[in-house]
Design a protein around this motif. Structure first.
Motif, PDB file in Angstrom:
ATOM      1  N   ARG A  80      -7.596  11.491  -0.109  1.00 56.34           N
ATOM      2  CA  ARG A  80      -7.499  12.932  -0.303  1.00 56.34           C
ATOM      3  C   ARG A  80      -6.195  13.454   0.305  1.00 56.34           C
ATOM      4  O   ARG A  80      -5.866  13.156   1.456  1.00 56.34           O
ATOM      5  CB  ARG A  80      -8.696  13.635   0.333  1.00 56.34           C
ATOM      6  N   GLY A  81      -5.466  14.216  -0.461  1.00 54.19           N
ATOM      7  CA  GLY A  81      -4.230  14.794   0.020  1.00 54.19           C
ATOM      8  C   GLY A  81      -3.030  13.862  -0.072  1.00 54.19           C
ATOM      9  O   GLY A  81      -1.900  14.278   0.168  1.00 54.19           O
ATOM     10  N   VAL A  82      -3.274  12.599  -0.395  1.00 55.05           N
ATOM     11  CA  VAL A  82      -2.191  11.611  -0.486  1.00 55.05           C
ATOM     12  C   VAL A  82      -2.054  11.085  -1.905  1.00 55.05           C
ATOM     13  O   VAL A  82      -0.963  10.935  -2.439  1.00 55.05           O
ATOM     14  CB  VAL A  82      -2.422  10.441   0.496  1.00 55.05           C
ATOM     15  N   GLY A  83      -3.189  10.820  -2.552  1.00 55.23           N
ATOM     16  CA  GLY A  83      -3.163  10.248  -3.889  1.00 55.23           C
ATOM     17  C   GLY A  83      -3.611   8.798  -3.872  1.00 55.23           C
ATOM     18  O   GLY A  83      -4.340   8.354  -2.978  1.00 55.23           O
ATOM     19  N   THR A  84      -3.174   8.053  -4.853  1.00 56.45           N
ATOM     20  CA  THR A  84      -3.541   6.641  -4.978  1.00 56.45           C
ATOM     21  C   THR A  84      -2.445   5.775  -4.406  1.00 56.45           C
ATOM     22  O   THR A  84      -1.279   5.915  -4.782  1.00 56.45           O
ATOM     23  CB  THR A  84      -3.782   6.280  -6.454  1.00 56.45           C
ATOM     24  N   GLN A  85      -2.824   4.879  -3.496  1.00 56.95           N
ATOM     25  CA  GLN A  85      -1.857   4.017  -2.829  1.00 56.95           C
ATOM     26  C   GLN A  85      -2.256   2.563  -2.938  1.00 56.95           C
ATOM     27  O   GLN A  85      -3.440   2.224  -3.062  1.00 56.95           O
ATOM     28  CB  GLN A  85      -1.764   4.364  -1.340  1.00 56.95           C
ATOM     29  N   VAL A  86      -1.248   1.695  -2.873  1.00 57.79           N
ATOM     30  CA  VAL A  86      -1.491   0.257  -2.759  1.00 57.79           C
ATOM     31  C   VAL A  86      -1.983  -0.017  -1.341  1.00 57.79           C
ATOM     32  O   VAL A  86      -1.354   0.398  -0.363  1.00 57.79           O
ATOM     33  CB  VAL A  86      -0.204  -0.545  -3.045  1.00 57.79           C
ATOM     34  N   VAL A  87      -3.125  -0.712  -1.251  1.00 55.89           N
ATOM     35  CA  VAL A  87      -3.718  -0.984   0.055  1.00 55.89           C
ATOM     36  C   VAL A  87      -3.079  -2.194   0.692  1.00 55.89           C
ATOM     37  O   VAL A  87      -2.704  -2.200   1.851  1.00 55.89           O
ATOM     38  CB  VAL A  87      -5.237  -1.226  -0.076  1.00 55.89           C
ATOM     39  N   ARG A  88      -2.955  -3.239  -0.073  1.00 54.46           N
ATOM     40  CA  ARG A  88      -2.470  -4.496   0.498  1.00 54.46           C
ATOM     41  C   ARG A  88      -1.885  -5.341  -0.614  1.00 54.46           C
ATOM     42  O   ARG A  88      -2.076  -5.064  -1.793  1.00 54.46           O
ATOM     43  CB  ARG A  88      -3.617  -5.271   1.143  1.00 54.46           C
ATOM     44  N   THR A  89      -1.188  -6.363  -0.239  1.00 52.49           N
ATOM     45  CA  THR A  89      -0.753  -7.374  -1.192  1.00 52.49           C
ATOM     46  C   THR A  89      -1.353  -8.699  -0.785  1.00 52.49           C
ATOM     47  O   THR A  89      -1.623  -8.940   0.388  1.00 52.49           O
ATOM     48  CB  THR A  89       0.780  -7.506  -1.205  1.00 52.49           C
ATOM     49  N   LYS A  90      -1.580  -9.545  -1.750  1.00 49.25           N
ATOM     50  CA  LYS A  90      -2.138 -10.856  -1.456  1.00 49.25           C
ATOM     51  C   LYS A  90      -1.024 -11.854  -1.205  1.00 49.25           C
ATOM     52  O   LYS A  90      -0.019 -11.855  -1.903  1.00 49.25           O
ATOM     53  CB  LYS A  90      -2.999 -11.339  -2.628  1.00 49.25           C
TER      54      LYS A  90
END
Length: 254
Positions: A80-90
């Motif tokens: 919320r307030g940020v949007g959609t983000q990449v959490v991690r990379t494998k």
């Protein structure tokens, strides 16, 4: 103030309207590749669903479905307030493509399997997604208890596209799944694997001769052949009191 980079999808994603792949899956697959390839590092913000839809000339529900697919895989998160983000990379590392059966046999442990389920059934949307095969109609589901020396070590759950192998219960009792796949002419190439932990349920405890609430190791693995096709998805639990995973990390240590 948020200074994370915003990614431009128009330079990365190409959607073929004539492809048999659903459009949402084409978007999700290419987003996944960008995350895996490091072009979308952890913390990168995606544009809004409306902006992505306009940029790719797709509907907003299509974009929402593609994003949700990757949220379900743990690669993206909505804030919320940020949007959609990449959490991690494998981290991609070479894996030794062996089954627990192979590993136990190599240690001289005389592995055996009790077959609980060995059947072909309709593939639901979630299973088709795990096998990266939208539109897959039927899947072979396997559920086995893997033992050594008469003692249960793990409960193995496997899903395969129907038609790759047709093992009898006797084959599954006396052989590892990878051995059966290779015997059928499949050339296994690589895998993605996630290791975790959880507490044993009452069903786990009964199958593994543990107490409810005992620590269990978990493993999820997606296995690919040399053409890049998914040939097997596995979801397993292991007795932490009797089993451990060993990883050798050699690159980049100083």
């Amino acid at each position: 103030m948020n200074t994370s980079p915003v990614w431009d999808p128009a330079r990365e994603i190409v959607v073929d309207p004539d492809s048999p792949e659903p459009r949402y899956f084409q978007v999700a697959r290419q987003l996944h590749a960008a995350i895996e390839g490091g072009r979308l590092p952890a913390g990168t913000r995606l544009a809004t669903e409306l902006d992505l839809a306009a940029s790719l000339r797709l509907s907003r529900p299509t974009i929402r479905q593609a994003i949700q697919f990757l949220v379900n895989q743990g690669l993206l998160v909505r804030k919320r307030g940020v949007g959609t983000q990449v959490v991690r990379t494998k981290v991609a590392r070479p894996l030794r493509l062996s089954s627990l059966f192979d590993d136990l046999a190599g240690l001289g442990a005389s592995p055996r399997s009790q077959v609980l389920v060995n059947q072909v059934e309709p593939a639901d949307a979630d299973t088709a997604a795990l096998l990266e095969a939208p539109g897959l109609a039927r899947v072979r589901r396997l559920r086995r208890i893997r033992s050594a020396g008469g003692e249960p070590l793990a409960v193995m759950n496997n899903y395969l596209p129907d038609g790759l192998v047709d093992p009898a219960d006797e084959d599954l009792r006396d052989h590892g799944l990878y051995q059966l796949l290779r015997s059928a002419g499949l050339r296994l190439h690589s895998a993605q694997q996630e290791i975790g932990a959880r507490l044993a349920t009452a069903e786990d405890a009964a199958l593994l001769h543990e107490q409810p609430g005992a620590a269990l190791l978990t493993m999820q693995r997606t296995t690919y052949d040399e053409t890049g096709r998914v040939v097997e998805y596995g979801r397993h639990v292991y007795r932490a009191s009797r089993y451990s995973f060993n990883l050798s990390l050699t690159n980049g240590l100083r």
